[in-house]
Each structure stands twice: as structure tokens, then as C-alpha cells.
Design a protein around this motif. Structure first.
Motif, PDB file in Angstrom:
ATOM      1  N   ALA A   5      33.514  18.757  63.554  1.00 32.45           N
ATOM      2  CA  ALA A   5      34.036  20.124  63.627  1.00 32.45           C
ATOM      3  C   ALA A   5      33.021  21.130  63.094  1.00 32.45           C
ATOM      4  O   ALA A   5      32.972  22.276  63.552  1.00 32.45           O
ATOM      5  N   ALA A   6      32.196  20.677  62.135  1.00 35.50           N
ATOM      6  CA  ALA A   6      31.167  21.558  61.578  1.00 35.50           C
ATOM      7  C   ALA A   6      29.896  21.555  62.417  1.00 35.50           C
ATOM      8  O   ALA A   6      28.938  22.272  62.101  1.00 35.50           O
ATOM      9  N   GLY A   7      29.862  20.741  63.474  1.00 37.19           N
ATOM     10  CA  GLY A   7      28.727  20.723  64.386  1.00 37.19           C
ATOM     11  C   GLY A   7      27.532  19.915  63.921  1.00 37.19           C
ATOM     12  O   GLY A   7      26.422  20.121  64.414  1.00 37.19           O
ATOM     13  N   GLU A  55      25.138  13.103  59.354  1.00 33.39           N
ATOM     14  CA  GLU A  55      24.478  13.733  60.502  1.00 33.39           C
ATOM     15  C   GLU A  55      24.265  12.700  61.592  1.00 33.39           C
ATOM     16  O   GLU A  55      24.159  13.036  62.765  1.00 33.39           O
ATOM     17  N   ASP A  56      24.189  11.436  61.168  1.00 30.74           N
ATOM     18  CA  ASP A  56      24.066  10.284  62.066  1.00 30.74           C
ATOM     19  C   ASP A  56      24.269   9.055  61.204  1.00 30.74           C
ATOM     20  O   ASP A  56      24.342   9.147  59.971  1.00 30.74           O
ATOM     21  N   VAL A  57      24.356   7.889  61.822  1.00 27.39           N
ATOM     22  CA  VAL A  57      24.456   6.659  61.034  1.00 27.39           C
ATOM     23  C   VAL A  57      23.215   6.544  60.155  1.00 27.39           C
ATOM     24  O   VAL A  57      22.084   6.671  60.605  1.00 27.39           O
ATOM     25  N   GLY A  58      23.459   6.323  58.855  1.00 22.85           N
ATOM     26  CA  GLY A  58      22.349   6.203  57.919  1.00 22.85           C
ATOM     27  C   GLY A  58      21.779   7.514  57.438  1.00 22.85           C
ATOM     28  O   GLY A  58      20.772   7.533  56.728  1.00 22.85           O
ATOM     29  N   ARG A  59      22.436   8.644  57.782  1.00 21.47           N
ATOM     30  CA  ARG A  59      21.929   9.973  57.375  1.00 21.47           C
ATOM     31  C   ARG A  59      23.055  10.791  56.743  1.00 21.47           C
ATOM     32  O   ARG A  59      23.572  11.734  57.337  1.00 21.47           O
ATOM     33  N   PRO A  60      23.453  10.425  55.512  1.00 17.96           N
ATOM     34  CA  PRO A  60      24.507  11.184  54.830  1.00 17.96           C
ATOM     35  C   PRO A  60      23.984  12.498  54.271  1.00 17.96           C
ATOM     36  O   PRO A  60      22.828  12.589  53.835  1.00 17.96           O
ATOM     37  N   VAL A  61      24.828  13.503  54.298  1.00 14.16           N
ATOM     38  CA  VAL A  61      24.510  14.823  53.734  1.00 14.16           C
ATOM     39  C   VAL A  61      25.780  15.359  53.078  1.00 14.16           C
ATOM     40  O   VAL A  61      26.864  14.809  53.248  1.00 14.16           O
ATOM     41  N   ARG A  62      25.629  16.461  52.353  1.00 10.20           N
ATOM     42  CA  ARG A  62      26.784  17.129  51.769  1.00 10.20           C
ATOM     43  C   ARG A  62      27.221  18.285  52.658  1.00 10.20           C
ATOM     44  O   ARG A  62      26.390  19.014  53.175  1.00 10.20           O
ATOM     45  N   LEU A  63      28.522  18.430  52.778  1.00  4.48           N
ATOM     46  CA  LEU A  63      29.101  19.581  53.460  1.00  4.48           C
ATOM     47  C   LEU A  63      29.880  20.365  52.411  1.00  4.48           C
ATOM     48  O   LEU A  63      30.894  19.887  51.893  1.00  4.48           O
ATOM     49  N   GLN A 112      38.676  26.598  56.639  1.00  5.91           N
ATOM     50  CA  GLN A 112      40.027  26.099  56.844  1.00  5.91           C
ATOM     51  C   GLN A 112      40.221  25.601  58.272  1.00  5.91           C
ATOM     52  O   GLN A 112      40.910  24.602  58.513  1.00  5.91           O
ATOM     53  N   GLU A 113      39.600  26.274  59.215  1.00 11.60           N
ATOM     54  CA  GLU A 113      39.709  25.832  60.605  1.00 11.60           C
ATOM     55  C   GLU A 113      39.108  24.439  60.778  1.00 11.60           C
ATOM     56  O   GLU A 113      39.695  23.583  61.452  1.00 11.60           O
ATOM     57  N   GLN A 114      37.948  24.185  60.178  1.00 14.61           N
ATOM     58  CA  GLN A 114      37.320  22.873  60.275  1.00 14.61           C
ATOM     59  C   GLN A 114      38.172  21.801  59.601  1.00 14.61           C
ATOM     60  O   GLN A 114      38.360  20.705  60.147  1.00 14.61           O
ATOM     61  N   LEU A 115      38.712  22.116  58.448  1.00 15.26           N
ATOM     62  CA  LEU A 115      39.573  21.154  57.740  1.00 15.26           C
ATOM     63  C   LEU A 115      40.815  20.832  58.553  1.00 15.26           C
ATOM     64  O   LEU A 115      41.209  19.659  58.681  1.00 15.26           O
ATOM     65  N   HIS A 116      41.441  21.857  59.117  1.00 11.73           N
ATOM     66  CA  HIS A 116      42.660  21.629  59.905  1.00 11.73           C
ATOM     67  C   HIS A 116      42.362  20.857  61.184  1.00 11.73           C
ATOM     68  O   HIS A 116      43.155  20.032  61.635  1.00 11.73           O
ATOM     69  N   THR A 117      41.202  21.122  61.774  1.00 11.05           N
ATOM     70  CA  THR A 117      40.801  20.376  62.979  1.00 11.05           C
ATOM     71  C   THR A 117      40.638  18.902  62.667  1.00 11.05           C
ATOM     72  O   THR A 117      41.088  18.028  63.419  1.00 11.05           O
ATOM     73  N   ALA A 118      39.985  18.610  61.538  1.00 15.39           N
ATOM     74  CA  ALA A 118      39.770  17.210  61.155  1.00 15.39           C
ATOM     75  C   ALA A 118      41.107  16.524  60.834  1.00 15.39           C
ATOM     76  O   ALA A 118      41.344  15.380  61.244  1.00 15.39           O
ATOM     77  N   TYR A 119      41.989  17.226  60.140  1.00 18.78           N
ATOM     78  CA  TYR A 119      43.276  16.638  59.810  1.00 18.78           C
ATOM     79  C   TYR A 119      44.102  16.383  61.075  1.00 18.78           C
ATOM     80  O   TYR A 119      44.740  15.325  61.202  1.00 18.78           O
ATOM     81  N   ALA A 120      44.075  17.325  61.988  1.00 13.89           N
ATOM     82  CA  ALA A 120      44.813  17.123  63.240  1.00 13.89           C
ATOM     83  C   ALA A 120      44.275  15.908  64.002  1.00 13.89           C
ATOM     84  O   ALA A 120      45.049  15.184  64.649  1.00 13.89           O
ATOM     85  N   ALA A 121      42.961  15.668  63.902  1.00 16.23           N
ATOM     86  CA  ALA A 121      42.373  14.533  64.615  1.00 16.23           C
ATOM     87  C   ALA A 121      42.765  13.183  64.036  1.00 16.23           C
ATOM     88  O   ALA A 121      42.773  12.181  64.746  1.00 16.23           O
TER      89      ALA A 121
END
Length: 354
Positions: free
Chosen positions: A275-277, A329-337, A342-351
Motif C-alpha cells: 500500500a505504501a508502494g 522492499e523485497d525478500v531479504g531487504r527489510p526496511v522501516r516504514l 491511515q489509508e495505508q493502514l486501513h488498506t492493509a487491514y482490509a486485505a
């Protein structure tokens, strides 16, 4: 036998039958040992205690409640009292024999008694072996959240007796696979390939890749914590899936298995990253494929967002009012968000709550 060194400070031994060889790793000068075990594992706790007594150590076995009921201030205080009554000094040792809740509790009691006495961890669950017992994180729960009270206290040694895994209920073993799969997504994609090669076998302790999966997951954690013991930066990647997962555990009053909650939490984190692209839909789909292939859940009930968000805002990674997540960002590439909308959070929860 496999031995994984954690920064050269202590070893994690992966071997059949090693649970009763605690005396070999506790070091010199130990006169007393407190063996903490869950009530459901009394026989193994007493076997460990007997093995210590055979070497001349004054050992005591004490049972604690099963699962998260063990991780309370009341139980910790009872153990502190016991250590005091038996005259435990800084050269004596606490031994944690059990799943992740017991190793968390035993480590916390050892960290706080006399400002720190040695602890040896003997994890008896898959989750305990690959996660809770390794890395020196200790803690107890409060009504406000999970692991909010704790300290960093590396063990003297960790003994992973793979023989005891055969006694686990299948649901508990599969739940432990969530932490192994997490290690695959954040650092070691070979883990994902091994699981995909035979998902049914990956969900049982006698599978052809069991020892390799356990060792690879432990090496991931050992490498990370040896660089960042106190979770100042890198170590946060080990919390992938845990922010939402811990929230699930809290709103369900810890009736949900930790690994099941983390599995759902990883899918939530993947959907949030999408959702955050920052993450492709293909990697999001791979989360569901790998997790469901071993029997782990990937969805949660709708209508509980308000409770979950409140719980997440008490997460250890939160800074002020800013929610922070570990995402990929990809497998083996963790980052912090940081600070998703709120829109991104709600999109993820709906999914994850169709």
C-alpha cells in the motif's frame, strides 16, 4: 551436533539429547541452580534437575503456569522469593526449560536477581529454539501489552534438544515455523526455498530439512543480535510481523499462538508495504503461499481495527504518536516504514480481514 556462536559470547548447541547436559555449559563455581519449567513439562524439568544434582550442584525444580500465564510480575516475584530463600548468589545459575514464555521469564528473573546472574536456556519448542531463547531478550507481560517489562541479558548457553520436538502437538510445531519463515523473508531466502520444496515435511519435526531450517533460522538471529544486542537499529528487523502479531495476541488475551499471530502479522506488513508502494504484489502473494503451505493462518477477523491500533500504539517500536513497522522492499531487504497513513493502514487491514 551443530554449534552456532552468537558473536563469540555464547554458543547455541543443536543436538539430540543435550537437554540433560546443562552441567557441561554452566561454567565453574556454580553451587546452586534453579530449574524453571512449565507445569506441563515437569518430567523434563526434573530430569534436568537430577542431572545437575548428579554433578554435586544443589538444584531445585520449580513449575510455573503454561504459556503466557507464566510471564507475569506475580510469577517473577515468586521466583525471586525462592532464589532468596535458597541463598542464590551471583555465581549461581537459573535454567529455563520450556517454550518461549519460560525462557523469557527465566531470563528476566536471572537478569534482575542481584542485578544479573547467569542463565542457561533449554528451549523445548520450535519457536523457543529459533527465536525466544536466542539473543538475550527477556521479559514479562503486563495488562497493557506483551513484553513491555524486560531487559537484555544474554544467556551463558542455549541447548536445543531436537529430540523433544517429537513431543510437540502439530499445531505448536507449525506455529514455530512462522519464526523460521520470517528469517527467510528478512535475510535468508534459502529457507523459503526449502519450505517450498516440501511444505508438508516442513511442518513436522522428522522432515528431511528440519535441522537445516532450525540452524539457518538460528544463524540469522545470531548474526543480527551479535551486531545489535539492544535493538538500537538492525535488530528491529527480527520484529517483522510482530507489531500486528503482538496486537492480535493482546486483544485475544494471549489465547492465540504466537506463531499464528506473527504469520498474520507478516501478511499485514507485506500488504502495508504494498500500500505504501515499496513492495511488489508478487512478494505479497509469496507470503500467503509459503505460510499457508505449512498450515499457518494469513487472515484475521474484520471489525477489530480500533482495538488492534490501540495495542500497536503501545508497541516497543512506536515513537511518540508515530507508528513504526518493519516491512520489506523485497525478500531479504527489510526496511522501516515510519508513520504510515491511515489509508495505508486501513488498506492493509482490509486485505487481511476479507
Amino acid at each position: 551436533m551443530s554449534v552456532v556462536s552468537v558473536g563469540g559470547d555464547y554458543d547455541v548447541v543443536i543436538e539430540s539429547g543435550c537437554s540433560t547436559r546443562v552441567a557441561d555449559v554452566i561454567g565453574d563455581g556454580v553451587r546452586r541452580a534453579l530449574v524453571v519449567h512449565p507445569d506441563s513439562m515437569r518430567s523434563l524439568g526434573e530430569a534436568v534437575t537430577a542431572s545437575l544434582r548428579d554433578t554435586g550442584i544443589e538444584a531445585y525444580a520449580v513449575g510455573v503456569p503454561d504459556a503466557e500465564d507464566a510471564k507475569t510480575a506475580v510469577v517473577a516475584a515468586d521466583l525471586w522469593s525462592l532464589l532468596g530463600r535458597h541463598g542464590f548468589t551471583r555465581t549461581d545459575v537459573v535454567v529455563g526449560v520450556g517454550g518461549g514464555t519460560v525462557t523469557d521469564l527465566a531470563g528476566f528473573v536471572a537478569a534482575t536477581w542481584l542485578r544479573g546472574v547467569p542463565v542457561v536456556q533449554v528451549p523445548t519448542t520450535l519457536l523457543g529454539m529459533v527465536d525466544a531463547a536466542v539473543g538475550g531478550k527477556t521479559g514479562i507481560n503486563t495488562p497493557e501489552g506483551k513484553n513491555l517489562v524486560g531487559s537484555f541479558h544474554p544467556p551463558r548457553a542455549v541447548l536445543c534438544d531436537v529430540d523433544v520436538l517429537a513431543t510437540l502437538p502439530r499445531e505448536d510445531y507449525v506455529a514455530g515455523m512462522a519464526e523460521i519463515i520470517k528469517a527467510g523473508f528478512i535475510v535468508d531466502p534459502v529457507i523459503l526455498d526449502l519450505v517450498a520444496s516440501d511444505p508438508e515435511a516442513a511442518g513436522r519435526p522428522d522432515g528431511p530439512h528440519t535441522l537445516e531450517l532450525i540452524e539457518r533460522a538460528i544463524r540469522v538471529k545470531a548474526d543480527v543480535v551479535s551486531q545489535d544486542l539492544r535493538e538500537s537499529s538492525l535488530r528491529e528487523i527480527l520484529n517483522y510481523g510482530h507489531t500486528f502479531g503482538h496486537a492480535i495476541e493482546q486483544v485475544e488475551h494471549y489465547r492465540r499462538r504466537h506463531g499464528e499471530a506473527v504469520a498474520i502479522g507478516m501478511v499485514f506488513a507485506a500488504e502495508l508495504a504494498a500500500a505504501a508502494g515499496v513492495l511488489s504484489v508478487e512478494v505479497v502473494a509469496r507470503h500467503r503461499e509459503v505460510l499457508t503451505s505449512v498450515g499457518l493462518p494469513t487472515a484475521y477477523e474484520a471489525g477489530r481495527w480500533a482495538e488492534l491500533e490501540t495495542a500497536m500504539r503501545r508497541d516497543k517500536k512506536t515513537r511518540g504518536d508515530l507508528l513504526r513497522f518493519v516491512v520489506l522492499e523485497d525478500v531479504g531487504r527489510p526496511v522501516r516504514l515510519e508513520g504510515p497513513t491511515q489509508e495505508q493502514l486501513h488498506t492493509a487491514y482490509a486485505a487481511v480481514s476479507p
